[in-house]
Design a protein around this motif. Sequence first.
Motif, mmCIF file in Angstrom:
data_model
loop_
_atom_site.group_PDB
_atom_site.id
_atom_site.type_symbol
_atom_site.label_atom_id
_atom_site.label_comp_id
_atom_site.label_asym_id
_atom_site.label_seq_id
_atom_site.Cartn_x
_atom_site.Cartn_y
_atom_site.Cartn_z
ATOM 1 N N ASN A 254 -15.315 20.453 -1.762
ATOM 2 C CA ASN A 254 -14.937 19.099 -1.387
ATOM 3 C C ASN A 254 -13.416 18.978 -1.309
ATOM 4 O OD1 ASN A 254 -14.201 16.199 -1.967
ATOM 5 N ND2 ASN A 254 -16.418 16.012 -1.743
ATOM 6 N N GLN A 255 -12.892 18.822 -0.082
ATOM 7 C CA GLN A 255 -11.439 18.787 0.122
ATOM 8 C C GLN A 255 -10.750 17.647 -0.618
ATOM 9 O OE1 GLN A 255 -11.643 20.650 4.618
ATOM 10 N NE2 GLN A 255 -10.334 18.940 4.213
ATOM 11 N N PRO A 256 -11.235 16.404 -0.525
ATOM 12 C CA PRO A 256 -10.545 15.328 -1.245
ATOM 13 C C PRO A 256 -10.443 15.584 -2.741
ATOM 14 C CG PRO A 256 -12.072 14.415 0.356
ATOM 15 C CD PRO A 256 -12.332 15.874 0.313
ATOM 16 N N TYR A 257 -11.519 16.165 -3.317
ATOM 17 C CA TYR A 257 -11.455 16.418 -4.756
ATOM 18 C C TYR A 257 -10.495 17.554 -5.072
ATOM 19 C CZ TYR A 257 -12.691 16.921 -9.587
ATOM 20 O OH TYR A 257 -12.618 16.979 -10.950
ATOM 21 N N LEU A 258 -10.447 18.578 -4.219
ATOM 22 C CA LEU A 258 -9.491 19.662 -4.433
ATOM 23 C C LEU A 258 -8.069 19.118 -4.429
ATOM 24 C CD1 LEU A 258 -11.003 22.478 -2.183
ATOM 25 C CD2 LEU A 258 -10.932 22.442 -4.673
ATOM 26 N N LEU A 259 -7.773 18.224 -3.495
ATOM 27 C CA LEU A 259 -6.432 17.632 -3.428
ATOM 28 C C LEU A 259 -6.163 16.758 -4.651
ATOM 29 C CD1 LEU A 259 -6.329 16.698 0.362
ATOM 30 C CD2 LEU A 259 -4.957 18.443 -0.780
ATOM 31 N N GLU A 260 -7.171 15.995 -5.060
ATOM 32 C CA GLU A 260 -7.002 15.154 -6.250
ATOM 33 C C GLU A 260 -6.750 16.017 -7.484
ATOM 34 O OE1 GLU A 260 -9.649 12.024 -8.952
ATOM 35 O OE2 GLU A 260 -10.337 12.618 -6.957
ATOM 36 N N PHE A 261 -7.487 17.106 -7.588
ATOM 37 C CA PHE A 261 -7.305 18.017 -8.712
ATOM 38 C C PHE A 261 -5.905 18.641 -8.678
ATOM 39 C CE2 PHE A 261 -9.650 21.637 -11.161
ATOM 40 C CZ PHE A 261 -8.872 21.348 -12.274
ATOM 41 N N LEU A 262 -5.432 18.976 -7.475
ATOM 42 C CA LEU A 262 -4.088 19.546 -7.325
ATOM 43 C C LEU A 262 -3.027 18.590 -7.855
ATOM 44 C CD1 LEU A 262 -2.316 21.859 -6.183
ATOM 45 C CD2 LEU A 262 -2.334 20.633 -3.995
ATOM 46 N N TRP A 263 -3.186 17.303 -7.602
ATOM 47 C CA TRP A 263 -2.227 16.304 -8.081
ATOM 48 C C TRP A 263 -2.288 16.144 -9.601
ATOM 49 C CZ3 TRP A 263 1.631 13.437 -5.896
ATOM 50 C CH2 TRP A 263 1.758 13.490 -4.504
ATOM 51 N N ASN A 264 -3.469 16.310 -10.182
ATOM 52 C CA ASN A 264 -3.643 15.966 -11.592
ATOM 53 C C ASN A 264 -3.427 17.121 -12.557
ATOM 54 O OD1 ASN A 264 -4.268 13.318 -10.898
ATOM 55 N ND2 ASN A 264 -6.459 13.744 -10.738
ATOM 56 N N THR A 265 -3.672 18.358 -12.118
ATOM 57 C CA THR A 265 -3.565 19.468 -13.064
ATOM 58 C C THR A 265 -2.114 19.752 -13.431
ATOM 59 O OG1 THR A 265 -4.184 21.755 -13.473
ATOM 60 C CG2 THR A 265 -3.467 21.216 -11.242
ATOM 61 N N ARG A 266 -1.923 20.223 -14.652
ATOM 62 C CA ARG A 266 -0.589 20.575 -15.136
ATOM 63 C C ARG A 266 -0.411 22.079 -15.312
ATOM 64 N NH1 ARG A 266 0.615 15.995 -19.837
ATOM 65 N NH2 ARG A 266 0.408 14.161 -18.485
ATOM 66 N N LEU A 267 -1.451 22.854 -15.036
ATOM 67 C CA LEU A 267 -1.421 24.296 -15.263
ATOM 68 C C LEU A 267 -1.051 25.021 -13.977
ATOM 69 C CD1 LEU A 267 -4.690 24.562 -17.376
ATOM 70 C CD2 LEU A 267 -2.334 24.374 -18.202
ATOM 71 N N ASP A 268 -0.090 25.920 -14.073
ATOM 72 C CA ASP A 268 0.411 26.595 -12.878
ATOM 73 C C ASP A 268 -0.650 27.455 -12.199
ATOM 74 O OD1 ASP A 268 2.815 25.405 -13.192
ATOM 75 O OD2 ASP A 268 3.997 27.233 -13.374
ATOM 76 N N TRP A 269 -1.501 28.125 -12.992
ATOM 77 C CA TRP A 269 -2.507 28.976 -12.345
ATOM 78 C C TRP A 269 -3.545 28.143 -11.606
ATOM 79 C CZ3 TRP A 269 -1.485 29.292 -17.654
ATOM 80 C CH2 TRP A 269 -2.371 28.615 -18.498
ATOM 81 N N GLU A 270 -3.827 26.949 -12.110
ATOM 82 C CA GLU A 270 -4.749 26.081 -11.383
ATOM 83 C C GLU A 270 -4.097 25.538 -10.108
ATOM 84 O OE1 GLU A 270 -6.216 23.101 -14.035
ATOM 85 O OE2 GLU A 270 -7.560 24.491 -15.077
ATOM 86 N N LYS A 271 -2.811 25.229 -10.173
ATOM 87 C CA LYS A 271 -2.106 24.777 -8.972
ATOM 88 C C LYS A 271 -2.133 25.855 -7.899
ATOM 89 C CE LYS A 271 1.098 21.952 -11.714
ATOM 90 N NZ LYS A 271 2.484 21.830 -12.208
ATOM 91 N N MET A 272 -1.854 27.096 -8.318
ATOM 92 C CA MET A 272 -1.864 28.208 -7.365
ATOM 93 C C MET A 272 -3.247 28.376 -6.741
ATOM 94 S SD MET A 272 -0.232 31.005 -6.148
ATOM 95 C CE MET A 272 0.920 31.812 -7.257
ATOM 96 N N ALA A 273 -4.279 28.393 -7.574
ATOM 97 C CA ALA A 273 -5.644 28.585 -7.071
ATOM 98 C C ALA A 273 -6.059 27.451 -6.143
ATOM 99 C CB ALA A 273 -6.618 28.697 -8.242
ATOM 100 N N LEU A 274 -5.750 26.215 -6.503
ATOM 101 C CA LEU A 274 -6.136 25.064 -5.688
ATOM 102 C C LEU A 274 -5.387 25.041 -4.373
ATOM 103 C CD1 LEU A 274 -6.243 22.488 -8.590
ATOM 104 C CD2 LEU A 274 -8.192 23.091 -7.152
ATOM 105 N N LEU A 275 -4.127 25.435 -4.390
ATOM 106 C CA LEU A 275 -3.349 25.488 -3.154
ATOM 107 C C LEU A 275 -3.989 26.444 -2.152
ATOM 108 C CD1 LEU A 275 -0.730 24.708 -1.621
ATOM 109 C CD2 LEU A 275 0.381 26.625 -2.757
ATOM 110 N N HIS A 276 -4.350 27.633 -2.609
ATOM 111 C CA HIS A 276 -4.967 28.617 -1.715
ATOM 112 C C HIS A 276 -6.365 28.198 -1.302
ATOM 113 C CE1 HIS A 276 -2.116 32.026 -1.588
ATOM 114 N NE2 HIS A 276 -1.693 31.513 -2.732
ATOM 115 N N CYS A 277 -7.120 27.638 -2.227
ATOM 116 C CA CYS A 277 -8.488 27.226 -1.919
ATOM 117 C C CYS A 277 -8.498 26.115 -0.870
ATOM 118 C CB CYS A 277 -9.185 26.772 -3.192
ATOM 119 S SG CYS A 277 -10.919 26.363 -2.974
ATOM 120 N N THR A 278 -7.587 25.169 -1.002
ATOM 121 C CA THR A 278 -7.522 24.060 -0.057
ATOM 122 C C THR A 278 -7.194 24.561 1.345
ATOM 123 O OG1 THR A 278 -6.769 22.599 -1.834
ATOM 124 C CG2 THR A 278 -6.431 21.837 0.412
#
Length: 874
Positions: A427-451
């Motif tokens: 789900n793209q909107p949720y991936l973007l929402e998660f990207l805005w909310n997470t504070r962990l760098d590895w999650e930011k990296m993973a979400l950026l590529h996944c999106t």
Amino acid sequence: MPVEQGPRAAWWPHPGDGSPSDYQLRSPEGLAPLATGTAGQAASAGGGVPGGSADVLDNNYESLHILNVERNGNIIYTYKDNKGNVFFGLYDCQTKQNEHLYTFEKDLQVVSCSVNSERTLLAASLVQSTKERRKNELEPGSKCLTLLVEIHPVNNVKVLKAVDSCVWVQFLYPHVDRHPLPESHLLLISEEKYIEQFLIQVIQEDGNRTVIKNSDRLPRQRVAEDFVWAQWDMAEQRLYYIDPKKSRSILKCIQFCADENFTLMFEAPLDILLSNSGFKLVNFGCGYLQDQENLPKYPTLCVFTNHTGSLCVCYSPKFDSWEQVTYSVFYFHKGYSKTFTAALGSAHSHVIKGITFLNLDYYVAVYLPGHFFHLLNIQHPDLICHSLFLTGNSQVIDMLPHSPSQSFSGSLVLDWCSGKLYRAFLNQPYLLEFLWNTRLDWEKMALLHCTLACGQDPQFLEAQIIQWISENISACYLFDPIQEFIIASSYWSIYPETSNMDKLLPYSSVLTWNTEIPGITLVTEEITLPLMKVHSFKNYWEKLNANLEYVKYSKPHLHYKNSVVRREWHSLISEEKTGKRRSKVYVKNILDNAVKVISNLEAKTLVSEPRLAPLFQEEDNHQRLLVGLMVSELKDHLLRHLQGVEKKKIEQMVLDYSSKLLDLICQILETSWRKHNLHPWVLHFNRRASAAEFAVFHIMTRILEATSSLFLPLPPGFHTLHTILGVHCLPLHNLLHYIDNGVLRLTETAVTRLMEDLDNTEKNEKLKFSIVVRLPPHIGQKICRLWDHPMSSNIISRNHVKQLLRNYKKQPWSSMIDKSSFSVEFLPLNYFIKTLTDIESSNQALHAFLGHDNVDAKFVEEAALKHTMMLLGL
């Protein structure tokens, strides 16, 4: 029994809380529900339904469940009436209609069912219900009965098997255009560990009546035997099975072809032992597990492929501990396996449900209900930060279904407990929402590529990610979000052009990742590659074979690097400073490459909203050289390694890639420009800096930092705009520090504006002089002529004298100086001017300094006197 489309705020769909009365048949694409009772009406009209009525389905939702999903998307289901009669129905995903297939007037339990593509034959494997077995437990008889039924219209029934072990059935669905009544092929999978293929020919009698030809002698072939595990890939018509050996298991794959032949494609050794785990089938229909509470006691094994030529085997052994769970993924297309161990947190959090593996195209989801959700990047599994690992503490885990599921081809997922069928997707909107909310760098990296990898609307996603970057520019510590976005988005923009792009182009700016992810341990091991058993490949098999060949023979990474461009660019700039330059044809070709890229970029910009940031307003030869060199080197790189791809296609790919890279930089700057509502008058110096200009200057500095370390080109005009903002925003000592350290790069356009716009106040004189003395000579000479000031004249004079005296040979000294030619009695100056005059009088010197705008010994003398008077305060 709804078939619903995936979640509003999660990776796969949540079943919801619908009551049985809400169950309706829907298409796998999640279209509007059909009217209940449609299947019941079809059953009543189909014949052979004693006592059938239009509302038979309405009253039997609890007994209705899915049996199979065929290759064409049609769903076969069954339900019982109040007399125990078993009804078979089919939901057509094209017409959105239900169709009755057949009815058994006996209380039976269906093990497996399949219908051929023409809907003329129905194969079903049945056992007696629990009640019937209790009645006849003293009577000898077969446990399982496998039948082949003529259903167009309902005619004869043939017994294929009557055995004491379970049998599963599956018709093949070749993708070919054939006459209406082709030969049908039926697979029979026996619990006695063998698979047979029946060849069934049908003929027409009495008009539309379809019957089996030579039903007493159906040809059959043995496809596989002595296996302990098998998986059916309906979408690709492939059979995977495990042949157990003494020390390891051998994975084999059979491809069923359109010409109705089958071929053993490969054998791959697996370092797992399944011989003692019992008999298990995957994706041969939608059978319900009899003992779901014992799921953790048995291993789970799945094979996933996708269109890029990937081959993943996911394996989870039986759980030996309640504190941690281990599973392995064999990335055969990469040549290694990864074994993940996930901590479950509490020793009392018993695992009562098994691991579910889901195929999500570029990703594999690994889900243990209530404990963790892992999203593994199978296209780029090298670094752990490219995959996403969520634990039971995450809110996402609570949003996902807490019941075991089964993954089918085409991202279909069956919830075993509710019997609901879903189409899973990211789900793209949720991936973007998660990207805005997470504070962990590895999650930011993973979400950026996944999106970026799974996005359906690249322009929208890029705009959203750029917005996130502009708000979180300094929030990432382990990677640079600008670098990662530019590299990843440029890569994905041309990735679909060829499957080899992941080997030839960088997809990440991060080369190594040493930071541990809490709760996850990872072990990577090399594995033995599959042995291909055929020699001619097409489609998926060609891509898989290319991946395997790359692993075998191309251990050094073939990713394009800008190191060659860096050396060549510095060489050209050095030659320019010394006045030397290699052949004009070579330089012209490089600049022509840059013109193509910028023209391509400007053509795409015309389609979108006009840009406000004043870029591309000048001829920045240094950046054009860099763009052209990158195009030239990248094209040579792809031509060397992309065999069989047309040269024109490669040239267009390089052009698109380079244009995309510049466009992303422009978009980042444009977003910041619009956010802070800047206007073109920012280019003038007759005003004070605002907070908005400070913000944009900071963004531009971060862009420059990101591109410099990767040696990527910038849009022409970037350095001019950056320097002008720097003059606005920085104190003089900071400004000069930025210039001396290469953060701000002085361009002729920026300095010309500075000289023209600023008056000669004491503060501005100091600024101008500090800038002018830092200019390269070939620019400084032009700029000094724009500044009518003693300091400017002094600089011009110094450069003139330096040129004249470069090759000067001292003449014999003479004490006689004609004082009548000098207006000032200042002997050192008079002697120096006399020397310059003598040099200028030579024809050779005059020829060498033509066009110096009346700069001569007289000009030098006047400049020296003015400068001296200024220093003395006279």
